[in-house]
Design a protein around this motif. Structure first.
Motif, short mmCIF file in Angstrom:
data_model
loop_
_atom_site.label_atom_id
_atom_site.label_comp_id
_atom_site.label_asym_id
_atom_site.label_seq_id
_atom_site.Cartn_x
_atom_site.Cartn_y
_atom_site.Cartn_z
N ARG A 127 8.38 9.10 6.71
CA ARG A 127 7.67 9.79 5.96
C ARG A 127 6.60 8.97 5.42
N GLN A 128 6.69 7.81 5.12
CA GLN A 128 5.72 7.02 4.38
C GLN A 128 4.45 6.63 5.28
N LYS A 129 3.61 6.19 4.79
CA LYS A 129 2.29 6.18 5.53
C LYS A 129 1.56 4.59 5.41
N VAL A 130 2.39 3.59 5.00
CA VAL A 130 1.73 2.37 4.74
C VAL A 130 2.27 1.37 5.62
N MET A 131 3.19 1.90 6.68
CA MET A 131 3.58 1.05 7.80
C MET A 131 3.76 2.03 9.15
N PRO A 132 3.56 1.41 10.36
CA PRO A 132 4.00 2.34 11.41
C PRO A 132 5.48 2.65 11.24
N THR A 133 5.91 3.92 11.78
CA THR A 133 7.35 4.25 11.59
C THR A 133 8.27 3.34 12.24
N GLY A 134 7.88 2.94 13.55
CA GLY A 134 8.94 2.04 14.17
C GLY A 134 9.09 0.88 13.30
N LEU A 135 7.88 0.13 12.75
CA LEU A 135 7.98 -0.89 12.25
C LEU A 135 9.04 -0.70 10.92
N ALA A 136 8.68 0.21 10.19
CA ALA A 136 9.41 0.57 8.92
C ALA A 136 10.94 0.78 9.16
N VAL A 137 11.47 1.49 10.10
CA VAL A 137 12.59 1.81 10.53
C VAL A 137 13.18 0.55 10.88
N ALA A 138 12.50 -0.32 11.46
CA ALA A 138 13.04 -1.66 11.95
C ALA A 138 13.51 -2.47 10.75
N ALA A 139 12.29 -2.56 9.72
CA ALA A 139 12.48 -3.22 8.66
C ALA A 139 13.74 -2.92 7.75
#
Length: 379
Positions: free
Chosen positions: A316-328
């Motif tokens: 749901r966050q908007k500061v990063m693409p979802t895929g990259l955020a989940v990977a992080a």
């Protein structure tokens, strides 16, 4: 592209989680056989096992980048098939270098499917408009139980290690063939940069995920030693605490979606972490074994739905693409499992194992304190 909110896509997501848990659990009973076959000591074995972790972390970082361009479906399929095809190699590798390469490949397959299935899961959950993540993660735990139990049973029948792995691989292949046509063809394909350093709310989510996975790893690696050292149980009964913890974790996730739908993400994080902290207090002050086991139960129930909520917030966050955020946050969580137990051991050496577990409770308090921050906005 099919709708993300269908029984087929939910089934495919559950099967992906099941295969991931099943695959990694199939390896655990094979470790003693690998050690005997290669005739290596514990130190060399530890270095070999590190190959699995390195492969996983490398693949997790690359999967975030690849999913941002190509979606999660091809990565889920490649990861699941990779687990099935590499598992038999772990049973026949006859040299340390060969086993290290096989473990690296096995870890890469695991890391790939781990990140990709979570990216797929957040898209399916978003389309459904209701919590589903806890149920998906419960299937990973169930797969782990099934994989360890089946491999142990097959080995107990005195089948060869290769034959056992081939049977398990066939089951994984069947599951992946059922998954393949039901996965979304394109999920979270995004433009923009291929790599973004975690920042803002994603960095906080990654930290909280690492803490939660650290607690899970500590329960596995140090829980038995804690209760044995406290004189609550004998060495033969040391594993009962982790068994109760695992069952509580799985049951909590099976019912977690309904709970989260009723009380929301923030309340789940607050009360889940507080219940886990209470579990630590019970465990560390327990006068008898049954009370100590109750501590394991509370920690498992409290922690069960924290990670699914953190993944949902990453979507749901908007500061990063979802895929990259989940990977992080997946990579941070895995780092918690890899590095955390060693950190617990270092803290225990300085101040004793009970003190190290009190530190874990304090770290869990960060989840409580951060709940408002990570749920107050999507940015």
């Amino acid at each position: 592209m099919p709708s993300a909110d269908t029984p087929a896509t939910r089934l495919a997501t559950r099967l992906a989680f099941l295969v991931a848990g099943f695959g990694i659990a199939c390896w655990a009973p094979l470790v003693p056989f690998a050690k005997a076959r290669l005739a290596v000591d514990d130190g060399i074995l530890g270095l070999l096992l590190l190959s699995l972790g390195i492969g996983s972390v490398v693949a997790m970082l690359l999967t975030g980048i690849m999913s941002a361009r190509h979606g999660s479906k091809p990565i889920i399929i490649a990861g699941g098939l990779g687990l099935a095809f590499v598992l038999p190699l772990l049973a026949i590798a006859s040299a340390p270098a060969t086993l290290a390469l096989a473990l690296f490949a096995f870890g890469a397959a695991l890391g790939s499917i781990d990140v990709a299935m979570n990216i797929h899961a957040v898209e399916v959950e978003r389309a459904a408009g209701r919590p589903l993540m806890s149920g998906f993660h419960a299937l990973f735990s169930i797969g782990g139980f099934a994989g360890a139990a089946l491999m142990t049973a097959l080995l107990s029948l005195r089948l060869g290690a290769l034959a056992c792995t081939l049977i398990c691989s066939v089951l994984m292949l069947i599951a992946m063939l059922a998954t393949w046509p039901r996965l979304l063809r394109s999920v979270q394909v995004q433009g923009g940069p291929l790599f973004v350093l975690p920042h803002g709310s994603v960095l906080l989510l990654a930290l909280l995920c690492a803490i939660t996975f650290l607690v899970e790893g500590a329960m596995l690696d140090w829980g038995a030693l804690l209760v044995i050292g406290a004189g609550l149980v004998s060495e033969a009964q040391g594993g009962i605490g982790y068994i109760v913890f695992s069952i509580a974790m799985t049951m909590g996730r099976l019912g977690g979606d309904a709970i989260v739908a009723r009380i929301g993400d923030r309340t789940t994080l607050v009360w889940g972490s507080l219940i886990a902290i209470a579990g630590f207090a019970v465990l560390l002050t327990a006068p008898v074994a049954v009370v100590g086991v109750g501590g394991f139960l509370l920690i498992g129930l409290g922690a069960s739905n924290l990670v699914p909520v953190l993944f949902r917030r990453a979507a749901r966050q908007k500061v990063m693409p979802t895929g990259l955020a989940v990977a992080a946050i997946t990579t941070a969580g895995y780092a918690g499992v890899l590095v955390g137990p060693a950190g617990v051991g270092f803290a225990a050496r300085l101040g004793g194992l009970p003190m190290a577990f009190w530190l874990l409770a304090a770290l869990m308090g960060l989840v409580t304190l951060s709940a408002r921050i990570v749920t107050r906005a999507d940015g």
